[in-house]
Design a protein around this motif. Structure first.
Motif, mmCIF file in Angstrom:
data_model
loop_
_atom_site.group_PDB
_atom_site.id
_atom_site.type_symbol
_atom_site.label_atom_id
_atom_site.label_comp_id
_atom_site.label_asym_id
_atom_site.label_seq_id
_atom_site.Cartn_x
_atom_site.Cartn_y
_atom_site.Cartn_z
ATOM 1 N N UNK A 109 -30.999 45.921 9.186
ATOM 2 C CA UNK A 109 -32.445 45.793 9.170
ATOM 3 C C UNK A 109 -33.146 47.086 8.778
ATOM 4 N N UNK A 110 -32.379 48.087 8.401
ATOM 5 C CA UNK A 110 -32.949 49.347 7.936
ATOM 6 C C UNK A 110 -32.962 49.401 6.406
ATOM 7 N N UNK A 111 -31.838 48.983 5.789
ATOM 8 C CA UNK A 111 -31.750 49.033 4.325
ATOM 9 C C UNK A 111 -31.634 47.658 3.687
ATOM 10 N N UNK A 112 -31.325 46.626 4.473
ATOM 11 C CA UNK A 112 -31.252 45.272 3.954
ATOM 12 C C UNK A 112 -29.899 44.849 3.427
ATOM 13 N N UNK A 113 -28.891 45.703 3.454
ATOM 14 C CA UNK A 113 -27.572 45.338 2.929
ATOM 15 C C UNK A 113 -26.818 44.460 3.930
ATOM 16 N N UNK A 114 -25.850 43.699 3.392
ATOM 17 C CA UNK A 114 -25.047 42.798 4.217
ATOM 18 C C UNK A 114 -23.659 43.402 4.445
ATOM 19 N N UNK A 115 -23.186 43.264 5.689
ATOM 20 C CA UNK A 115 -21.866 43.761 6.040
ATOM 21 C C UNK A 115 -21.173 42.766 6.975
ATOM 22 N N UNK A 116 -19.841 42.834 6.965
ATOM 23 C CA UNK A 116 -19.045 41.902 7.749
ATOM 24 C C UNK A 116 -18.651 42.532 9.084
ATOM 25 N N UNK A 117 -18.777 41.705 10.161
ATOM 26 C CA UNK A 117 -18.325 42.146 11.470
ATOM 27 C C UNK A 117 -19.206 43.206 12.094
ATOM 28 N N UNK A 118 -18.907 43.532 13.380
ATOM 29 C CA UNK A 118 -19.593 44.651 14.043
ATOM 30 C C UNK A 118 -18.684 45.371 15.027
ATOM 31 N N UNK A 119 -17.382 45.088 14.980
ATOM 32 C CA UNK A 119 -16.437 45.815 15.820
ATOM 33 C C UNK A 119 -16.210 47.225 15.307
ATOM 34 N N UNK A 120 -15.364 47.976 15.989
ATOM 35 C CA UNK A 120 -15.191 49.394 15.669
ATOM 36 C C UNK A 120 -14.473 49.636 14.353
ATOM 37 N N UNK A 121 -13.858 48.616 13.803
ATOM 38 C CA UNK A 121 -13.203 48.768 12.506
ATOM 39 C C UNK A 121 -13.892 47.929 11.433
ATOM 40 N N UNK A 122 -15.102 47.498 11.686
ATOM 41 C CA UNK A 122 -15.804 46.626 10.746
ATOM 42 C C UNK A 122 -16.655 47.454 9.784
ATOM 43 N N UNK A 123 -17.087 46.806 8.709
ATOM 44 C CA UNK A 123 -17.905 47.485 7.708
ATOM 45 C C UNK A 123 -19.298 47.801 8.255
ATOM 46 N N UNK A 124 -19.841 46.932 9.102
ATOM 47 C CA UNK A 124 -21.147 47.214 9.685
ATOM 48 C C UNK A 124 -21.082 48.441 10.597
ATOM 49 N N UNK A 125 -19.992 48.565 11.345
ATOM 50 C CA UNK A 125 -19.825 49.719 12.241
ATOM 51 C C UNK A 125 -19.767 51.010 11.423
ATOM 52 N N UNK A 126 -18.952 51.013 10.357
ATOM 53 C CA UNK A 126 -18.851 52.213 9.525
ATOM 54 C C UNK A 126 -20.199 52.549 8.894
ATOM 55 N N UNK A 127 -20.960 51.516 8.473
ATOM 56 C CA UNK A 127 -22.272 51.750 7.876
ATOM 57 C C UNK A 127 -23.221 52.381 8.886
ATOM 58 N N UNK A 128 -23.175 51.924 10.114
ATOM 59 C CA UNK A 128 -24.065 52.481 11.136
ATOM 60 C C UNK A 128 -23.759 53.946 11.407
ATOM 61 N N UNK A 129 -22.472 54.301 11.354
ATOM 62 C CA UNK A 129 -22.080 55.694 11.621
ATOM 63 C C UNK A 129 -22.363 56.581 10.409
ATOM 64 N N UNK A 130 -22.019 56.093 9.231
ATOM 65 C CA UNK A 130 -22.155 56.921 8.024
ATOM 66 C C UNK A 130 -23.607 57.104 7.607
#
Length: 514
Positions: A109-130
């Motif tokens: 909800x910050x940049x609008x991109x789509x990512x899969x999952x939200x666990x610690x090894x998911x793409x959404x998790x990595x996006x939130x950290x990076x």
């Protein structure tokens, strides 16, 4: 006096078993029967990659330890000020931007991109950290989470975003769409009219846009798609329902809609027959689309009126044919002969095709082709039961024996050949109100009045490279204001009803007056 010290209680609750050991220094220590949550995480038991083939919510804390997660101690509105509604667009295919998977997809909800999952090894998790983006919404369940902490946000300030993803309507609102004028404002405070918004022409999909716009104004079909739940139904129906609801959304972030999600599914379902990058015939698409909607809603291939689509558009016509013999009078080949057998068949129809007179070959004084005019009643005379035409060595005549609530006319002005499309530019004149169909219906003793709902028009344009191509637009009536609007892709403008017929009508949708 003896010294007493107590170590912190890491048990997480009274339900866990404890063994208390008291030393000589009266020091109390808690010894767990099993490792703590922190120990389990360090041992790597919950750090494996999420099960991305499942739609279950992925979490790195087990259900047994979920009671001890510090959700209640975390402020629920943390990071919500970073949400940027102007960058959000939920009209596109719900695919992860990295893995291209459509399973368990979250939108940032910050940049609008789509990512899969939200666990610690998911793409959404990595996006939130990076990227330091922390607020994500599940595009299926509409639950909002903050990552990497992975707690759910309960704030109602994000309800408008959830509504834009999946607009919902009640019966009262739907019943007032054609009676109560509505005008809304987008995020830029620009006014738009729900139901009459532009649709993106991503490449060459204007043929698609005009058909979707027309069907979205067939009131029974629109109301059905807005109010019914299609969970578990075919994907085609679900995506069409969402697109229609977005067209009529009075709380949208922008005053236009992209058909990308439905168009992608249509492309796959039609085996690349209808594409974004290649222009197709609107009537071919309408024919394919309605028949596939009929099947997706449980309709039969053999029984008539077996789906909601056929209940709206399907009628029945009788065809009479007779062979043209060699001794037939050359000057009156179309006259039915009493002594020759007449074959009668009854056929269901969802469209009535109307034939135009041949285009003239002569030119006027200034060297341009003369564009003739013909009335709609003239081309409709094909169905009066007495007008005869010759087709493949047979003389034929038609009569409507059952007429549906909504009539779709296909004015045959484009003839496809191997080299190029031959176009008949004859103008069909008509009045948008009070079309009487009783002369064409068998047994009709009273007027059967129809009013125009949508008029798809055709135009031939020349590109800067000198090539000729087709352009399509749709004219629709706003019943709440008794006004007509013309839409071509993103452009919406008013148009006077007196000049509707000046365009090259190609497909028309008429509604029977109640």
């Amino acid at each position: 006096m003896s010294k007493r010290s107590v170590s912190p209680d890491l048990s997480g609750g009274p339900e866990r078993k404890k063994r208390v050991q008291i030393s000589d220094t009266v020091e109390v220590r808690v010894i767990e029967d099993r490792p703590s949550v922190q120990a389990e995480v360090s041992n790597g038991k919950h750090l494996e990659f999420d099960d991305l083939e499942s739609n279950k919510e992925d979490e790195f804390i087990t259900s047994k330890n979920r009671k001890t997660a510090p959700v209640a101690d975390t402020p629920s509105d943390l990071y919500l000020e970073t949400v940027d509604r102007r960058r959000l667009d939920f009209d596109f295919e719900k695919l992860c931007s990295v893995s291209l998977s459509n399973v368990n997809v979250y939108a940032c909800l910050v940049c609008g991109k789509y990512f899969q999952g939200r666990g610690r090894s998911s793409y959404a998790y990595f996006h939130s950290v990076d990227e330091d983006h922390h607020v994500f919404v599940n595009l299926q369940s509409l639950k909002v989470y903050v990552l990497p902490e992975s707690y759910e946000v309960k704030s109602t300030t994000l309800d408008d975003i959830k509504y834009v993803i999946n607009p919902t309507f009640d019966k009262k609102t739907v019943a007032s769409l054609d009676r109560k004028p509505i005008e809304s404002l987008d995020l830029n405070y620009k006014p738009y009219r729900p139901g009459f918004v532009g649709m993106n022409n991503i490449k060459h999909n204007d043929y698609f846009n005009v058909i979707i716009q027309s069907l979205a104004h067939v009131s029974p079909l629109r109301n059905f798609l807005m109010l019914e739940s299609f969970e578990g139904k075919a994907e085609l129906v679900q995506r069409f329902s969402i697109l229609v609801r977005k067209l009529w959304n009075a709380k949208a972030f922008r005053g236009h809609v992209s058909p990308h999600e439905l168009l992608q599914h249509v492309s796959a379902l039609s085996k690349k027959r209808f594409l974004i990058t290649e222009q197709a015939d609107p009537f071919d698409f309408l024919n394919w689309f309605l028949n596939n909607l009929h099947l997706a809603l449980g309709g039969s291939r053999t029984r008539t009126r077996s789906s909601f689509i056929q209940m709206i558009f399907q009628g029945k016509v009788r065809s009479e044919s007779q062979k043209i013999t060699a001794h037939a009078d050359a000057g009156d080949r179309l006259r039915f002969e009493a002594d020759t057998q007449i074959q009668r068949t009854e056929m269901p129809f969802m469209f009535l095709s109307l034939d135009l007179p041949p285009a003239p070959l002569f030119q006027d004084d200034v060297g341009k082709n003369i564009i003739p005019q013909v009335s709609l009643q003239t081309v409709l005379s094909k169905y009066d039961g007495s007008t005869t035409q010759e087709l493949a060595g047979d003389r034929k005549r038609y009569k409507i024996i059952e007429i549906p609530p909504y009539l779709i006319f296909h004015i045959k002005r484009i003839t496809k050949t191997n080299l190029l499309d031959e176009i008949n530019h004859t103008v069909v004149t008509f009045q948008p109100n009070a079309l009487d169909m009783s002369p064409y219906v068998e047994g009709a003793t009273e007027p059967i009045i129809y009013d125009l709902v949508a008029n798809v028009t055709h135009e031939t344009i020349t590109t800067p490279q000198g090539e000729e191509r087709h352009a399509y637009r749709v004219q629709m009536k706003d019943k709440s204001r008794d006004e007509w609007l013309q839409i071509q892709d993103l452009y919406v403008e008013s148009i006077r009803r007196e000049i509707l017929f000046l365009n090259e009508s190609y497909i028309q949708v008429w509604e029977r007056r109640k």
